[in-house]
Design a protein around this motif. Structure first.
Motif, PDB file in Angstrom:
ATOM      1  N   GLU A  98       0.594  -1.091  -0.061  1.00 48.48           N
ATOM      2  CA  GLU A  98      -0.692  -0.081  -0.601  1.00 48.48           C
ATOM      3  C   GLU A  98       0.600   0.952  -0.181  1.00 48.48           C
ATOM      4  OE1 GLU A  98      -2.442  -0.206   3.135  1.00 48.48           O
ATOM      5  OE2 GLU A  98      -3.799  -1.883   2.251  1.00 48.48           O
ATOM      6  N   ALA A  99       1.967   1.254   0.421  1.00 47.69           N
ATOM      7  CA  ALA A  99       2.960   2.118   1.288  1.00 47.69           C
ATOM      8  C   ALA A  99       3.329   2.916  -0.205  1.00 47.69           C
ATOM      9  CB  ALA A  99       3.548   2.316   1.876  1.00 47.69           C
ATOM     10  N   PHE A 100       4.446   2.142  -0.844  1.00 46.60           N
ATOM     11  CA  PHE A 100       4.859   1.610  -2.096  1.00 46.60           C
ATOM     12  C   PHE A 100       3.467   2.301  -2.916  1.00 46.60           C
ATOM     13  CE2 PHE A 100       6.020   0.084  -6.075  1.00 46.60           C
ATOM     14  CZ  PHE A 100       6.937   0.589  -6.873  1.00 46.60           C
ATOM     15  N   ALA A 101       2.863   2.107  -3.331  1.00 43.45           N
ATOM     16  CA  ALA A 101       1.599   2.359  -4.606  1.00 43.45           C
ATOM     17  C   ALA A 101       1.580   3.553  -4.611  1.00 43.45           C
ATOM     18  CB  ALA A 101       0.515   1.354  -3.859  1.00 43.45           C
ATOM     19  N   ARG A 102       1.415   4.149  -3.190  1.00 43.98           N
ATOM     20  CA  ARG A 102       0.643   5.198  -2.863  1.00 43.98           C
ATOM     21  C   ARG A 102       1.684   6.117  -3.641  1.00 43.98           C
ATOM     22  NH1 ARG A 102      -1.714   4.444   1.843  1.00 43.98           N
ATOM     23  NH2 ARG A 102       0.419   5.333   3.258  1.00 43.98           N
ATOM     24  N   ASP A 103       3.330   5.985  -2.777  1.00 43.36           N
ATOM     25  CA  ASP A 103       4.666   6.284  -3.664  1.00 43.36           C
ATOM     26  C   ASP A 103       4.765   6.657  -4.711  1.00 43.36           C
ATOM     27  OD1 ASP A 103       6.214   7.242  -1.382  1.00 43.36           O
ATOM     28  OD2 ASP A 103       8.340   6.474  -2.196  1.00 43.36           O
ATOM     29  N   TRP A 104       4.570   5.880  -5.502  1.00 41.27           N
ATOM     30  CA  TRP A 104       4.775   5.196  -7.006  1.00 41.27           C
ATOM     31  C   TRP A 104       3.726   6.397  -7.798  1.00 41.27           C
ATOM     32  CZ3 TRP A 104       8.380   3.640  -9.804  1.00 41.27           C
ATOM     33  CH2 TRP A 104       8.277   3.173 -10.789  1.00 41.27           C
ATOM     34  N   GLN A 105       2.653   6.008  -7.486  1.00 48.40           N
ATOM     35  CA  GLN A 105       1.805   7.303  -8.066  1.00 48.40           C
ATOM     36  C   GLN A 105       2.412   8.571  -7.859  1.00 48.40           C
ATOM     37  OE1 GLN A 105      -2.430   6.589  -6.747  1.00 48.40           O
ATOM     38  NE2 GLN A 105      -3.394   6.434  -9.277  1.00 48.40           N
ATOM     39  N   ALA A 106       2.702   8.738  -6.943  1.00 45.97           N
ATOM     40  CA  ALA A 106       2.742  10.273  -6.762  1.00 45.97           C
ATOM     41  C   ALA A 106       4.192  10.883  -7.365  1.00 45.97           C
ATOM     42  CB  ALA A 106       3.159  10.463  -4.649  1.00 45.97           C
ATOM     43  N   SER A 107       4.763   9.778  -7.229  1.00 50.60           N
ATOM     44  CA  SER A 107       5.415  10.042  -8.513  1.00 50.60           C
ATOM     45  C   SER A 107       5.442   9.980 -10.055  1.00 50.60           C
ATOM     46  CB  SER A 107       7.154   9.466  -7.905  1.00 50.60           C
ATOM     47  OG  SER A 107       7.330   7.989  -7.662  1.00 50.60           O
ATOM     48  N   THR A 108       5.255   9.116 -10.164  1.00 47.66           N
ATOM     49  CA  THR A 108       5.287   8.611 -11.819  1.00 47.66           C
ATOM     50  C   THR A 108       3.390   8.940 -11.978  1.00 47.66           C
ATOM     51  OG1 THR A 108       4.287   5.988 -11.592  1.00 47.66           O
ATOM     52  CG2 THR A 108       6.584   6.872 -11.689  1.00 47.66           C
ATOM     53  N   GLY A 109       2.332   8.726 -11.213  1.00 48.69           N
ATOM     54  CA  GLY A 109       1.383   8.970 -11.724  1.00 48.69           C
ATOM     55  C   GLY A 109       0.485   7.867 -12.498  1.00 48.69           C
ATOM     56  N   GLU A 110       1.233   6.369 -12.791  1.00 46.30           N
ATOM     57  CA  GLU A 110       1.010   5.355 -12.224  1.00 46.30           C
ATOM     58  C   GLU A 110       0.602   4.572 -11.688  1.00 46.30           C
ATOM     59  OE1 GLU A 110       3.493   1.760 -15.647  1.00 46.30           O
ATOM     60  OE2 GLU A 110       3.858   2.589 -13.431  1.00 46.30           O
ATOM     61  N   LYS A 111      -0.586   3.364 -11.753  1.00 43.99           N
ATOM     62  CA  LYS A 111      -1.112   3.144 -10.502  1.00 43.99           C
ATOM     63  C   LYS A 111      -0.852   1.736 -10.376  1.00 43.99           C
ATOM     64  CE  LYS A 111      -5.409   3.181  -8.396  1.00 43.99           C
ATOM     65  NZ  LYS A 111      -6.399   2.367  -8.600  1.00 43.99           N
ATOM     66  N   VAL A 112       0.028   1.340  -9.220  1.00 45.10           N
ATOM     67  CA  VAL A 112       0.352  -0.544  -9.154  1.00 45.10           C
ATOM     68  C   VAL A 112       0.032  -0.711  -8.507  1.00 45.10           C
ATOM     69  CG1 VAL A 112       2.230  -1.184  -8.806  1.00 45.10           C
ATOM     70  CG2 VAL A 112       2.594   0.530  -9.709  1.00 45.10           C
ATOM     71  N   ARG A 169       9.165  -4.741 -15.811  1.00 42.09           N
ATOM     72  CA  ARG A 169       9.885  -4.955 -15.009  1.00 42.09           C
ATOM     73  C   ARG A 169      10.880  -3.385 -13.692  1.00 42.09           C
ATOM     74  NH1 ARG A 169      15.539  -6.736 -15.296  1.00 42.09           N
ATOM     75  NH2 ARG A 169      14.752  -8.599 -16.079  1.00 42.09           N
ATOM     76  N   LYS A 170      10.015  -2.406 -14.976  1.00 37.32           N
ATOM     77  CA  LYS A 170      10.459  -1.033 -14.134  1.00 37.32           C
ATOM     78  C   LYS A 170      10.077  -1.091 -12.858  1.00 37.32           C
ATOM     79  CE  LYS A 170       8.284   2.145 -15.700  1.00 37.32           C
ATOM     80  NZ  LYS A 170       7.402   3.107 -16.660  1.00 37.32           N
ATOM     81  N   GLU A 171       8.319  -0.954 -12.265  1.00 34.79           N
ATOM     82  CA  GLU A 171       7.962  -1.224 -10.911  1.00 34.79           C
ATOM     83  C   GLU A 171       7.861  -2.436 -10.586  1.00 34.79           C
ATOM     84  OE1 GLU A 171       6.515  -1.576 -13.841  1.00 34.79           O
ATOM     85  OE2 GLU A 171       5.802   0.263 -14.273  1.00 34.79           O
TER      86      GLU A 171
END
Lengths: 286, 350
Positions: free
Chosen positions: B55-69, B270-272
């Motif tokens: 959950e924490a990573f998904a929030r972080d990743w969306q904030a920095s890249t705009g992509e949903k993981v 791979r990137k995610e």
């Protein structure tokens, strides 16, 4: 049938039958059996064949494998026999008497079929553990069920019961009362009637039920694992050894044990079938 | 009973798998544009940990890249999880109980290179744990250290190391203890471990099963378990019934994480996946790790209150004592290995 027998005395593959559609249904049956049963088993044997016959023999004669096979088959046989006795009693009560709650009891018999076996194992372990309801009653007498071979027996009796009840019950219900009455009018006591008339008629059904319960019990894993204690040479079942081999990525070894189990099971089922044929012939059913 | 119900039933019997597949395909297509789904194949006690981390990573990743993981985690015994990946389960990342299981994936399926463990810091272990004891309240048998476990009359609960990753750590910790005490006497270590298993009345197949047998069935005086599981046991079954005993010496359990190369390349994730694994080493993740009772790689980045819960223990590694999992696994837990020999007929443990 009689005409055909006269015309064609030698054995022919397709016996003319008054029922149409033999070719189609036979084809279906064969395809279905192959897809569902034969091909998976063939793959299993093929995997094990990587070891060669002597390799499989080496696996089969390892002391630990032998001990596990003995535990599995002997306990399964004992459980099936216990169910043969008590399953018939249950079937008798359900088909011969009417009492309030009979339908409910009838439905309860099927529960071991429906329950996930792991749930059954956990429930039984909770019940028979030294601090469980039944276990705590037995503990003062130093009798331990859970985590001993007796635990395996309890679990196997549990999962095997419906097989015997469900095969015997319909036969018992169809049994003509007149036969028993005839036996009585000829001067047989009730014990004699049951022993000489009813039981022989039930024998094929009982054997079928025992065979099914036995076959089911031999392969049982889920429920046993929770109550057995799984101690090598004592309460370790053969399916657990298979799982262990798989955990070691030893697929061939696992298939080898499985093939051995398959061979023994098949031989036992054949033997039971033969017994059944004999008991049928004695009754003139064949 | 209406025709509709009949139809539904027939549909369920015949068409459901196909229908489901097509629905799934549609969903996947719809999501492909905006959402990446990663599959994380993990071991048993990490459920709570990876839920929080994902959950924490998904929030972080969306904030920095705009992509949903979305990271889906699957849990189970470490060995059987590895087997699923070998058999074709498409895991983008694997986070297992021991390096030996990921080695097996690399060896058997070639889905990741043999040197996978050197690709991330600290042998690819962003967190560690250790093996401790759980005893009944008041510690009636007075268990303080490993040598208390082999005393007659002490009943020890540990799962079967052939089927449980955690149990292998338990076993190796006991071995390492005696080896350390006797300054390297392998025969003594073997006798010690044999004596220990003589006190084990039940071999459950997994760590959670053993915890249940100990906590709910009332079997055993002492449970050997992961430190994080021990904390959870107390939280779950009551600190009024059990207490944790931390031996002065134990093993440093290093549960590693790895990217499954052939899967991420095929799925284009791979990137995610790489980002998630690197995230595990970040201060934010280290904090979550400590909060979930795992020992973080960088204790200074975690909440001091969480760190205070971990007692100081002298810890040895599998690499130092056993020469790594590639040696320890076949020697001790392989078919016919030391553990099997302990249970040979006529041997001490029977």
């Amino acid at each position: 049938m009689s005409v055909a027998a006269l015309v064609a005395p030698r054995a022919v593959f397709v016996k003319p039958s008054p029922l149409p559609g033999f070719g189609l249904t036979f084809g279906f049956a064969l395809t279905y059996l192959s897809l569902i049963v034969l091909i998976p088993l063939a793959v299993l044997v093929w995997r094990a064949s990587g070891l060669g016959l002597d390799g499989i023999w080496r696996v089969a004669t390892e002391p630990r494998v032998l001990a596990a096979l003995r535990t599995s088959f002997v306990t399964a046989a004992l459980a099936a026999l216990a169910n043969a006795v008590f399953g018939v009693v249950v079937a008798w009560v359900l088909s011969r008497y009417s009492f309030p709650g009979r339908r409910l009891l009838d439905a309860v018999v099927d529960l071991p079929f429906a329950l996930p076996t792991a749930v059954a194992g956990i429930a039984l372990a909770a019940l028979y553990a030294p601090n469980g309801w039944i276990g705590s009653l037995l503990a003062p007498f130093d009798i331990r069920i859970a985590y001993t071979p007796a635990g395996i027996f309890v679990a196997l009796v549990f999962i095997g019961l419906p097989f015997v009840v469900r095969t015997v019950q319909p036969v018992l219900e169809d049994l003509d009362r007149e036969v028993e009455e005839a036996s009585a009018t000829l001067g047989a006591s009730r014990g004699q009637t049951v022993r000489r008339v009813v039981l022989p008629l039930l024998a094929p059904a009982i054997l079928t039920g025992v065979a099914l319960a036995f076959a089911r019990a031999v392969g049982e894993y889920g429920s046993v694992i929770f109550i057995a204690g799984n101690m090598p040479f004592r309460s370790e079942i053969a399916p657990l050894l298979i799982v262990m081999r798989l955990e070691e990525f030893d697929y061939t070894g696992a298939s080898a044990i499985a093939t051995i189990m398959l061979a023994i099971s098949f031989a036992s089922l054949l033997a039971i079938n033969a017994l059944q044929a004999v008991s049928r012939r004695r009754l003139g059913h064949a | 009973m209406t025709t509709r119900r009949l139809l539904l039933r027939a549909g369920a019997a015949l068409g459901a798998p196909a229908l489901l597949a097509s629905v799934r395909a549609h969903v996947a297509n719809a999501q492909a544009a905006k959402e990446v789904v990663l599959t994380n194949v993990s071991y048993d006690p990490t459920r709570e940990l990876y839920r929080a981390l994902s959950e924490a990573f998904a929030r972080d990743w969306q904030a920095s890249t705009g992509e949903k993981v979305v990271i889906r985690s699957s849990h189970g015994g470490s060995g059987s999880q590895a087997r699923k990946v070998i058999d074709g389960l498409e895991a983008d990342i694997v986070t297992l109980a021991l390096a030996g299981d990921i080695d097996a994936i690399a060896r058997e399926s070639k889905r990741l290179p043999p040197d996978w463990q050197s690709r991330l810091p600290n042998n690819s272990s962003p967190y560690t744990s250790t093996i401790v004891f759980v005893v009944r309240k008041g510690n009636p048998k007075g268990i303080k250290d490993w040598n208390d476990l082999i005393k007659p009359g002490v009943s020890v609960m540990t799962p079967n190391p052939k089927t449980s990753g955690g149990a292998r750590w338990n076993y190796l910790a006991a071995w390492a203890y005696e080896l350390d005490r006797t300054k390297g006497d392998q025969a003594a270590a073997r006798a010690f471990v044999s004596a220990l298993y003589r006190n084990v009345p039940v071999l459950d197949s997994g760590a959670r099963g053993t915890t249940t047998t100990f906590a709910q069935r009332g079997l055993g005086d002492v449970l050997i378990n992961w430190e994080n599981e021990a904390f959870l046991t107390l939280a779950e079954f009551g600190a009024d019934k059990f207490e944790i005993v931390v031996p002065p010496f134990s093993i440093l359990a290093e549960p590693p994480v790895a990217l499954v190369d052939s899967v991420v390349d095929k799925r284009g994730t791979r990137k995610e996946a790489e980002a998630f694994l690197n995230y595990l080493y970040s201060p934010a993740a280290q904090k979550i790790i400590a909060h979930n009772y795992y020992r973080p790689l960088h204790p200074d980045q975690a909440d001091p209150a969480d760190i205070a819960r971990f007692p100081k223990i002298r810890l040895v590694t599998v690499g130092d004592v056993f020469g790594g999992w590639s040696k320890a696994q076949p020697t001790h837990f392989g078919d016919g290995g030391v553990f099997d020999q302990i249970y040979k007929p006529g041997s001490a443990a029977r």
